[in-house]
Design a protein around this motif. Sequence first.
Motif, PDB file in Angstrom:
ATOM      1  N   SER A 344       0.875  -1.134  -0.067  1.00  0.00           N
ATOM      2  CA  SER A 344       0.257  -0.015  -0.024  1.00  0.00           C
ATOM      3  C   SER A 344       0.863   1.332   0.123  1.00  0.00           C
ATOM      4  N   LEU A 345       1.951   1.342   0.776  1.00  0.00           N
ATOM      5  CA  LEU A 345       2.976   2.408   0.977  1.00  0.00           C
ATOM      6  C   LEU A 345       3.289   2.658  -0.641  1.00  0.00           C
ATOM      7  N   GLN A 346       3.692   1.527  -1.240  1.00  0.00           N
ATOM      8  CA  GLN A 346       4.352   1.707  -2.846  1.00  0.00           C
ATOM      9  C   GLN A 346       3.300   2.632  -3.785  1.00  0.00           C
ATOM     10  N   VAL A 347       2.073   2.003  -3.699  1.00  0.00           N
ATOM     11  CA  VAL A 347       1.346   2.507  -4.743  1.00  0.00           C
ATOM     12  C   VAL A 347       0.868   3.837  -4.142  1.00  0.00           C
ATOM     13  N   MET A 348       0.665   4.277  -2.926  1.00  0.00           N
ATOM     14  CA  MET A 348       0.389   5.544  -2.538  1.00  0.00           C
ATOM     15  C   MET A 348       1.482   6.560  -2.785  1.00  0.00           C
ATOM     16  N   ALA A 349       2.704   6.130  -2.450  1.00  0.00           N
ATOM     17  CA  ALA A 349       3.994   6.966  -2.992  1.00  0.00           C
ATOM     18  C   ALA A 349       3.953   7.281  -4.318  1.00  0.00           C
ATOM     19  N   PHE A 350       3.508   6.301  -5.123  1.00  0.00           N
ATOM     20  CA  PHE A 350       3.555   6.755  -6.555  1.00  0.00           C
ATOM     21  C   PHE A 350       2.524   7.687  -6.993  1.00  0.00           C
ATOM     22  N   GLY A 351       1.344   7.760  -6.298  1.00  0.00           N
ATOM     23  CA  GLY A 351       0.298   8.599  -6.504  1.00  0.00           C
ATOM     24  C   GLY A 351       0.837   9.859  -6.175  1.00  0.00           C
ATOM     25  N   TYR A 352       1.329  10.124  -4.845  1.00  0.00           N
ATOM     26  CA  TYR A 352       1.937  11.238  -4.477  1.00  0.00           C
ATOM     27  C   TYR A 352       2.842  12.088  -5.339  1.00  0.00           C
ATOM     28  N   PHE A 353       3.679  11.252  -6.091  1.00  0.00           N
ATOM     29  CA  PHE A 353       4.694  11.499  -6.976  1.00  0.00           C
ATOM     30  C   PHE A 353       4.041  12.120  -8.218  1.00  0.00           C
ATOM     31  N   VAL A 354       2.955  11.698  -8.582  1.00  0.00           N
ATOM     32  CA  VAL A 354       2.415  12.343  -9.702  1.00  0.00           C
ATOM     33  C   VAL A 354       1.730  13.627  -9.396  1.00  0.00           C
ATOM     34  N   SER A 355       1.476  13.651  -8.205  1.00  0.00           N
ATOM     35  CA  SER A 355       0.951  15.083  -7.761  1.00  0.00           C
ATOM     36  C   SER A 355       2.150  16.179  -7.942  1.00  0.00           C
ATOM     37  N   SER A 356       3.427  15.606  -7.386  1.00  0.00           N
ATOM     38  CA  SER A 356       4.657  16.313  -7.502  1.00  0.00           C
ATOM     39  C   SER A 356       4.981  16.648  -8.979  1.00  0.00           C
ATOM     40  N   GLY A 408      -7.159   7.979  -7.151  1.00  0.00           N
ATOM     41  CA  GLY A 408      -7.794   9.436  -6.965  1.00  0.00           C
ATOM     42  C   GLY A 408      -6.966  10.622  -7.275  1.00  0.00           C
ATOM     43  N   LEU A 409      -5.739  10.293  -6.585  1.00  0.00           N
ATOM     44  CA  LEU A 409      -4.392  11.199  -6.624  1.00  0.00           C
ATOM     45  C   LEU A 409      -4.075  11.399  -8.097  1.00  0.00           C
ATOM     46  N   VAL A 410      -3.888  10.258  -8.926  1.00  0.00           N
ATOM     47  CA  VAL A 410      -3.494  10.350 -10.180  1.00  0.00           C
ATOM     48  C   VAL A 410      -4.647  11.051 -11.054  1.00  0.00           C
ATOM     49  N   LEU A 411      -5.973  10.592 -11.190  1.00  0.00           N
ATOM     50  CA  LEU A 411      -6.731  11.224 -11.818  1.00  0.00           C
ATOM     51  C   LEU A 411      -6.999  12.697 -11.616  1.00  0.00           C
ATOM     52  N   GLN A 412      -6.832  13.012 -10.267  1.00  0.00           N
ATOM     53  CA  GLN A 412      -7.306  14.489  -9.795  1.00  0.00           C
ATOM     54  C   GLN A 412      -6.120  15.380 -10.411  1.00  0.00           C
ATOM     55  N   ASN A 413      -4.782  15.036 -10.432  1.00  0.00           N
ATOM     56  CA  ASN A 413      -3.802  15.870 -10.941  1.00  0.00           C
ATOM     57  C   ASN A 413      -3.756  15.853 -12.303  1.00  0.00           C
ATOM     58  N   LEU A 414      -3.899  14.777 -13.341  1.00  0.00           N
ATOM     59  CA  LEU A 414      -3.897  14.752 -14.477  1.00  0.00           C
ATOM     60  C   LEU A 414      -5.055  15.453 -15.234  1.00  0.00           C
ATOM     61  N   MET A 415      -6.049  15.565 -14.542  1.00  0.00           N
ATOM     62  CA  MET A 415      -7.465  16.168 -15.283  1.00  0.00           C
ATOM     63  C   MET A 415      -7.150  17.889 -14.798  1.00  0.00           C
ATOM     64  N   ALA A 416      -6.469  18.124 -13.545  1.00  0.00           N
ATOM     65  CA  ALA A 416      -6.199  19.703 -13.374  1.00  0.00           C
ATOM     66  C   ALA A 416      -5.068  19.905 -14.534  1.00  0.00           C
ATOM     67  N   ALA A 417      -4.272  19.348 -14.613  1.00  0.00           N
ATOM     68  CA  ALA A 417      -2.949  19.666 -15.795  1.00  0.00           C
ATOM     69  C   ALA A 417      -3.500  19.902 -17.020  1.00  0.00           C
ATOM     70  N   TRP A 418      -4.516  19.066 -17.419  1.00  0.00           N
ATOM     71  CA  TRP A 418      -5.257  19.057 -18.832  1.00  0.00           C
ATOM     72  C   TRP A 418      -6.138  20.390 -18.891  1.00  0.00           C
ATOM     73  N   MET A 419      -6.698  20.787 -17.827  1.00  0.00           N
ATOM     74  CA  MET A 419      -7.729  21.945 -17.836  1.00  0.00           C
ATOM     75  C   MET A 419      -6.685  23.308 -17.861  1.00  0.00           C
ATOM     76  N   ALA A 420      -5.529  23.212 -17.032  1.00  0.00           N
ATOM     77  CA  ALA A 420      -4.572  24.342 -17.376  1.00  0.00           C
ATOM     78  C   ALA A 420      -4.170  24.484 -18.455  1.00  0.00           C
ATOM     79  N   TYR A 421      -3.864  23.362 -19.372  1.00  0.00           N
ATOM     80  CA  TYR A 421      -3.465  23.737 -20.674  1.00  0.00           C
ATOM     81  C   TYR A 421      -4.619  24.048 -21.564  1.00  0.00           C
ATOM     82  N   ARG A 422      -5.626  23.474 -21.518  1.00  0.00           N
ATOM     83  CA  ARG A 422      -6.885  24.096 -22.285  1.00  0.00           C
ATOM     84  C   ARG A 422      -7.322  25.345 -21.791  1.00  0.00           C
ATOM     85  N   LEU A 423      -7.318  26.165 -20.821  1.00  0.00           N
ATOM     86  CA  LEU A 423      -7.535  27.399 -20.346  1.00  0.00           C
ATOM     87  C   LEU A 423      -6.629  28.378 -20.594  1.00  0.00           C
ATOM     88  N   PHE A 424      -5.250  27.953 -20.199  1.00  0.00           N
ATOM     89  CA  PHE A 424      -4.072  29.160 -20.643  1.00  0.00           C
ATOM     90  C   PHE A 424      -3.070  28.849 -21.276  1.00  0.00           C
TER      91      PHE A 424
END
Length: 440
Positions: A344-356, A408-424
Amino acid sequence: MLGRFDGHTRELLSGTAAAFVLKVAGAALSFGVNLLLARSLGVVGSGEYFLALSVVTLAATAGRVGMDLALVRFVAARFAEGDWSGLRGYERRGMQIALVALGLATAGTIAFAPGLGQLFGMEDGAGLIRLMSLSIMPFGLVWVYAGLLRGVKRFSASQFVQNVIVPLLLLPLLVGLTGPFAVQGAVGAYVGAALGGSLVGLYLWRRGLPQDGDHNAREALPPAQTLLESGWPLFWVRIATSVLHWFPTFALGIWATSADVGVFNIALRTALLTGFVLLATNTVAAPKFAEVYQLRDAAGMSQIARQAALLTSLVALAPLVAFMVVPTWVLGFFGDGFAEGAASLQVMAFGYFVSSLVGPVGHLLAMAGYEPLLRNIMGVSTAVAVVCCLMLVPTWGVLGAGIATAVGLVLQNLMAAWMAYRLFRINVLFFLPATTPRLP
């Protein structure tokens, strides 16, 4: 050395460096708190503590009604313009809203404590939750004061209030109370630390007010609706973030054991070290985004976003490697039984790295006035994570909770990154070519 960089970069680097040092201190103190809890209470007692903490944290998040983030936006804008009357007016109105909402959240938690304790199968669940609910008001104010300090660019003070003071006070209280009073002592220690943290926040805010303005000017109180229009979407952002963080704990409390809750929460808090530098960067980046957006500086927004993503990714790489290679060894520090959370630590660490990797992209959207969009992104990603919990936790337990959190972490951050590109037209992924930004 900083003289070689432009103003935005210098402020980002210097502010992040100071915030980073305090964030490291806060992370070290939190690690010490978690280690002491794990060794003093064991997997079962730790699970009961974290279940009670999850309830009051969600209540405190709801009780802030987004004021901690909304005040960053409005106070930063008034600060940039030198509008001291407006700044203090927003402070006063935001505090009024937060105090009323936090009071209601406290009363509601106390009322529902028996049902929640029964739902989680805790022997003294109602008593623990009611006792810890006394921390809702002071803990919520800790975050509001931290937001106010961020708005006037007192980044070090903001980080100290938000990340350092509570665990700093909590450690000695835990040592004194956990031994004779077990879980009840740990809960009482948390209440005392939250109260002390709110008083320190008040003191630092009063000291941190800008000294070069006319503070005797008559305060211009804004309509409550102005703050709520920004705060209400951010309220749902905070709720979604808390649900993403805490729903796996609720699910384990219902379908697994208190021991599983303890194992998962230690793994989760360890995985958070992968993304803790992002939290330090957010402290500086949020008011910077508000400032450059107010000035219609699209290039500045892009520069801040990409440089912040590069910085957070580089620092997050070291803990990610450690958690991926030797997770059992890392969790073994907490005592017998906690190493079961290695996968569980391994998969969550990957999710937080995507946030970074994407940096403070959520704050970019919020500070540019797209709070409803950020709310929708958080709502979708959190809903997916909740569904994953419902599907995986009954069968896979701690690992299922970790997978749901990471999804949840990966989906949230990739969606936000995509919208930043579309808007700005801002590409926050620093390893891809930069694009020419624009403001709508």
